[in-house]
Design a protein around this motif. Structure first.
Motif, PDB file in Angstrom:
ATOM      1  N   SER A  36      48.253  42.758  46.518  1.00 42.96           N
ATOM      2  CA  SER A  36      47.008  43.188  46.936  1.00 42.96           C
ATOM      3  C   SER A  36      46.011  42.205  46.283  1.00 42.96           C
ATOM      4  O   SER A  36      44.833  41.777  46.907  1.00 42.96           O
ATOM      5  CB  SER A  36      46.473  44.427  46.878  1.00 42.96           C
ATOM      6  OG  SER A  36      46.460  44.922  45.701  1.00 42.96           O
ATOM      7  N   PHE A  37      46.099  42.066  44.754  1.00 44.24           N
ATOM      8  CA  PHE A  37      45.187  41.077  44.109  1.00 44.24           C
ATOM      9  C   PHE A  37      45.498  39.857  44.502  1.00 44.24           C
ATOM     10  O   PHE A  37      44.582  39.076  44.679  1.00 44.24           O
ATOM     11  CB  PHE A  37      45.853  41.348  42.841  1.00 44.24           C
ATOM     12  CG  PHE A  37      44.819  40.552  41.583  1.00 44.24           C
ATOM     13  CD1 PHE A  37      43.368  40.734  41.317  1.00 44.24           C
ATOM     14  CD2 PHE A  37      45.411  39.371  41.224  1.00 44.24           C
ATOM     15  CE1 PHE A  37      42.912  39.871  40.554  1.00 44.24           C
ATOM     16  CE2 PHE A  37      44.624  38.457  40.610  1.00 44.24           C
ATOM     17  CZ  PHE A  37      43.301  38.816  39.957  1.00 44.24           C
ATOM     18  N   VAL A  40      43.495  38.919  48.008  1.00 45.39           N
ATOM     19  CA  VAL A  40      42.143  39.075  47.893  1.00 45.39           C
ATOM     20  C   VAL A  40      41.668  37.606  47.014  1.00 45.39           C
ATOM     21  O   VAL A  40      40.478  37.551  47.175  1.00 45.39           O
ATOM     22  CB  VAL A  40      41.669  40.353  47.181  1.00 45.39           C
ATOM     23  CG1 VAL A  40      40.003  40.097  47.158  1.00 45.39           C
ATOM     24  CG2 VAL A  40      42.082  41.498  48.124  1.00 45.39           C
ATOM     25  N   LEU A  41      42.658  37.037  46.466  1.00 42.62           N
ATOM     26  CA  LEU A  41      41.847  36.033  45.527  1.00 42.62           C
ATOM     27  C   LEU A  41      41.222  34.887  46.204  1.00 42.62           C
ATOM     28  O   LEU A  41      40.234  34.482  45.687  1.00 42.62           O
ATOM     29  CB  LEU A  41      43.362  35.539  44.619  1.00 42.62           C
ATOM     30  CG  LEU A  41      42.846  34.428  43.523  1.00 42.62           C
ATOM     31  CD1 LEU A  41      42.271  35.234  42.487  1.00 42.62           C
ATOM     32  CD2 LEU A  41      44.547  33.820  43.047  1.00 42.62           C
ATOM     33  N   ILE A  43      39.429  34.971  48.902  1.00 40.35           N
ATOM     34  CA  ILE A  43      37.987  35.535  49.364  1.00 40.35           C
ATOM     35  C   ILE A  43      37.275  35.521  47.827  1.00 40.35           C
ATOM     36  O   ILE A  43      36.087  35.048  48.027  1.00 40.35           O
ATOM     37  CB  ILE A  43      38.177  36.938  49.828  1.00 40.35           C
ATOM     38  CG1 ILE A  43      38.910  36.890  50.989  1.00 40.35           C
ATOM     39  CG2 ILE A  43      36.714  37.340  50.000  1.00 40.35           C
ATOM     40  CD1 ILE A  43      39.317  37.970  51.623  1.00 40.35           C
ATOM     41  N   GLN A  44      37.704  35.733  46.652  1.00 42.63           N
ATOM     42  CA  GLN A  44      36.953  35.884  45.493  1.00 42.63           C
ATOM     43  C   GLN A  44      36.686  34.452  45.114  1.00 42.63           C
ATOM     44  O   GLN A  44      35.597  34.118  45.017  1.00 42.63           O
ATOM     45  CB  GLN A  44      37.704  36.532  44.466  1.00 42.63           C
ATOM     46  CG  GLN A  44      37.898  37.977  44.639  1.00 42.63           C
ATOM     47  CD  GLN A  44      38.883  38.770  43.746  1.00 42.63           C
ATOM     48  OE1 GLN A  44      39.446  37.926  42.892  1.00 42.63           O
ATOM     49  NE2 GLN A  44      38.787  39.940  43.614  1.00 42.63           N
ATOM     50  N   LEU A  45      37.544  33.391  45.298  1.00 46.02           N
ATOM     51  CA  LEU A  45      37.240  32.046  44.972  1.00 46.02           C
ATOM     52  C   LEU A  45      36.147  31.589  45.907  1.00 46.02           C
ATOM     53  O   LEU A  45      35.451  30.713  45.554  1.00 46.02           O
ATOM     54  CB  LEU A  45      38.542  31.178  45.083  1.00 46.02           C
ATOM     55  CG  LEU A  45      39.712  31.593  43.853  1.00 46.02           C
ATOM     56  CD1 LEU A  45      40.828  30.703  44.026  1.00 46.02           C
ATOM     57  CD2 LEU A  45      38.863  31.225  42.633  1.00 46.02           C
ATOM     58  N   VAL A  47      33.815  33.097  47.577  1.00 48.39           N
ATOM     59  CA  VAL A  47      32.484  33.810  47.209  1.00 48.39           C
ATOM     60  C   VAL A  47      31.815  33.153  45.854  1.00 48.39           C
ATOM     61  O   VAL A  47      30.634  32.941  45.882  1.00 48.39           O
ATOM     62  CB  VAL A  47      32.730  35.367  46.934  1.00 48.39           C
ATOM     63  CG1 VAL A  47      31.345  35.628  46.392  1.00 48.39           C
ATOM     64  CG2 VAL A  47      32.915  35.854  48.321  1.00 48.39           C
ATOM     65  N   LEU A  48      32.883  32.953  44.975  1.00 52.71           N
ATOM     66  CA  LEU A  48      32.594  32.388  43.677  1.00 52.71           C
ATOM     67  C   LEU A  48      31.879  30.567  43.966  1.00 52.71           C
ATOM     68  O   LEU A  48      30.635  30.227  43.466  1.00 52.71           O
ATOM     69  CB  LEU A  48      33.691  32.084  42.690  1.00 52.71           C
ATOM     70  CG  LEU A  48      33.254  31.672  41.294  1.00 52.71           C
ATOM     71  CD1 LEU A  48      32.306  32.357  40.637  1.00 52.71           C
ATOM     72  CD2 LEU A  48      34.525  31.160  40.593  1.00 52.71           C
ATOM     73  N   TYR A  50      30.367  29.865  47.043  1.00 48.85           N
ATOM     74  CA  TYR A  50      29.317  29.901  47.816  1.00 48.85           C
ATOM     75  C   TYR A  50      28.136  30.261  46.800  1.00 48.85           C
ATOM     76  O   TYR A  50      26.959  29.851  46.760  1.00 48.85           O
ATOM     77  CB  TYR A  50      29.608  31.070  48.732  1.00 48.85           C
ATOM     78  CG  TYR A  50      28.240  31.504  49.644  1.00 48.85           C
ATOM     79  CD1 TYR A  50      27.807  30.289  50.382  1.00 48.85           C
ATOM     80  CD2 TYR A  50      27.629  32.488  49.255  1.00 48.85           C
ATOM     81  CE1 TYR A  50      26.798  30.618  51.331  1.00 48.85           C
ATOM     82  CE2 TYR A  50      26.371  32.640  49.991  1.00 48.85           C
ATOM     83  CZ  TYR A  50      26.239  31.557  51.000  1.00 48.85           C
ATOM     84  OH  TYR A  50      24.933  31.779  51.802  1.00 48.85           O
TER      85      TYR A  50
END
Length: 59
Positions: A36-37, A40-41, A43-45, A47-48, A50
């Motif tokens: 799961s981590f 999601v990685l 998406i987190q990158l 957003v970072l 953006y």
């Protein structure tokens, strides 16, 4: 018209990358917490990138 084709090409590229990523993640046989981590990685990158983009354009 050219921008519409460029946006469509970008959308198709992200769609194919998403399908490939989902396929790779579903075939992994690892711990569910780690899976799961890793899922999601991206998406987190994104957003970072953006969030930090306006800082780059002010320079």
């Amino acid at each position: 018209m050219l921008t519409l084709k460029r946006h469509r090409l970008t959308l198709v590229l992200f769609l194919l990358l998403g399908i490939g990523y989902f396929s790779a993640m579903s075939s992994l046989e690892i711990n569910y917490f780690l899976k799961s981590f890793i899922a999601v990685l991206p998406i987190q990158l994104a957003v970072l990138v953006y969030v930090s983009q306006p800082r780059w354009s002010r320079r």
